[in-house]
Design an enzyme around this catalytic site. Structure first.
Site, PDB file in Angstrom:
ATOM      1  N   ALA A  57       0.794  -1.257   0.111  1.00  0.00           N
ATOM      2  CA  ALA A  57      -0.180   0.062   0.122  1.00  0.00           C
ATOM      3  C   ALA A  57       0.835   1.266  -0.168  1.00  0.00           C
ATOM      4  CB  ALA A  57      -0.919   0.128   1.051  1.00  0.00           C
ATOM      5  N   VAL A  59       0.657   3.743   1.780  1.00  0.00           N
ATOM      6  CA  VAL A  59       0.998   4.370   2.970  1.00  0.00           C
ATOM      7  C   VAL A  59       1.854   3.526   3.874  1.00  0.00           C
ATOM      8  CG1 VAL A  59      -0.717   2.935   4.301  1.00  0.00           C
ATOM      9  CG2 VAL A  59      -0.260   5.218   5.406  1.00  0.00           C
ATOM     10  N   TYR A  60       2.423   2.156   3.664  1.00  0.00           N
ATOM     11  CA  TYR A  60       3.260   1.396   4.190  1.00  0.00           C
ATOM     12  C   TYR A  60       4.669   1.967   4.112  1.00  0.00           C
ATOM     13  CZ  TYR A  60      -0.473  -2.158   4.181  1.00  0.00           C
ATOM     14  OH  TYR A  60      -1.717  -2.907   4.235  1.00  0.00           O
ATOM     15  N   GLY A  61       5.190   2.466   5.256  1.00  0.00           N
ATOM     16  CA  GLY A  61       6.343   3.053   5.253  1.00  0.00           C
ATOM     17  C   GLY A  61       6.538   4.348   4.501  1.00  0.00           C
ATOM     18  N   GLU A  62       5.163   4.796   4.466  1.00  0.00           N
ATOM     19  CA  GLU A  62       5.249   6.067   3.793  1.00  0.00           C
ATOM     20  C   GLU A  62       5.811   6.200   2.370  1.00  0.00           C
ATOM     21  OE1 GLU A  62       7.070   6.655   7.012  1.00  0.00           O
ATOM     22  OE2 GLU A  62       4.776   6.075   7.852  1.00  0.00           O
TER      23      GLU A  62
END
Length: 326
Positions: A57, A59-62
């Site tokens: 995604a 958002v994972y780890g920005e």
């Protein structure tokens, strides 16, 4: 590896998906996620065993997870032999249009994901959570445009109420737009509320089901306790405590450990085999931060559960509040 169709589409995926939330350092999971060097063996092991399905995604780890996944695919695999799934709608900045499922957000989010992944198309682009502030018609038309542009091959959804998913599919059908082919719900031995409506609905509609957290974020692997846990993730995963850790959850965990011991297998392998065996489940998404966890997950694919074992595992369950939709 015996590949399966994702829902009623022609897309073939491995019956186990490698979740990439724990790969790539960032603020979101920085206390327990793995850096590039640490992550590399997981991709080589997964590919070596025939896993062709990878979920991440924005958002994972920005964005760090997408960047690592893209790099590994370019260096280790033929792009057209793997299925990359990513998600959008979670906050990626402080601006008012840095989140959600508006046309503006979708058009910028997909280009950002394509850039980080280093590819010109995404196999499965998923709505991470329902956007209550955007009419779904706007979301659906924008997603359809991405398919027509070739930036996205298929669209899917994650964690929402069944009425929302039914509404979404109806809108897509009515307008002749690309329809969701998959649903990514939370589903495991300690959270089975999706059995009420979502899973039967998906079976009826020919929707592929790719559950997240099939091991309840490690709770069913035996590394979660009232006081914390033995792994870095167990000690730092505050979100898990909002989903699990109820008294009944521990009763289910204890039953799992007991049945697994009697069967001569690990709780993790048994819990994952249970999810995979449930009607309509296509491919659980397994996260791993140790290689032995990935090996255990792969071994669960070969485990056949008899009805007595399933009944023992399911017996302690009590209804839960609906969780994980936001």
């Amino acid at each position: 590896m015996n590949y399966v169709r994702l829902g009623s589409s022609g897309l073939k995926i491995s019956p186990l998906c490698l979740g990439c939330m724990g790969f790539g350092k960032g603020r979101m999971h920085g206390a327990w996620s793995l850096d590039e060097v640490e992550s590399w063996p997981f991709f080589t092991r997964a590919l070596g065993h025939g896993i062709n399905f990878f979920d991440t995604a924005d958002v994972y780890g920005e964005g760090a997870s997408e960047a690592l996944l893209g790099k590994f695919v370019r260096q280790l695999a033929n792009r057209h032999q793997v299925v990359i799934a990513t998600k959008f709608s979670s906050p990626m900045g402080k601006g008012p249009n840095d989140r959600g499922a508006s046309r503006k957000r979708i058009m910028s989010a997909v280009d950002d994901s394509l850039r980080r992944l280093g590819t010109d198309y995404i196999d499965l682009y998923q709505l991470h959570r329902w956007d209550y502030e955007t009419p779904f018609e706007e979301t659906a038309e924008a997603l359809n445009d991405l398919v027509r542009m070739g930036k996205v091959l298929y669209v899917g959804a994650s964690s929402m109420h069944t009425w929302q998913f039914a509404k979404a599919l109806a809108i897509q059908e009515r307008n002749g737009w690309a329809k969701f082919i998959s649903m990514q719900p939370q589903y495991n031995l300690v959270y089975r509320e999706e059995e009420r409506e979502m899973l039967p609905f998906c079976r009826d509609q020919g929707i592929g089901v790719i559950p997240w957290s099939p091991l309840a974020r490690g709770f069913l692997a035996g590394n979660r306790h009232v006081t914390g846990g033995e792994t870095a993730r167990a000690r730092n995963d505050a979100y898990a405590r909002t989903l699990y850790f109820r008294e009944n959850d521990f009763l289910i965990q204890q039953r799992l450990v007991k049945v697994a011991a009697a069967s001569g297998i690990t709780p993790m392998r048994l819990a994952l085999a249970w999810v995979s065996s449930r009607p309509g489940i296509t491919a659980p998404i397994i996260g791993a931060t140790r290689l032995d966890q990935l090996d255990e997950a792969l071994s669960a694919l070969d485990l056949d559960l008899d009805s007595e074992v399933i009944a023992q595992l399911e017996a302690p369950y009590e209804p839960h509040p609906v969780l994980g939709h936001s």
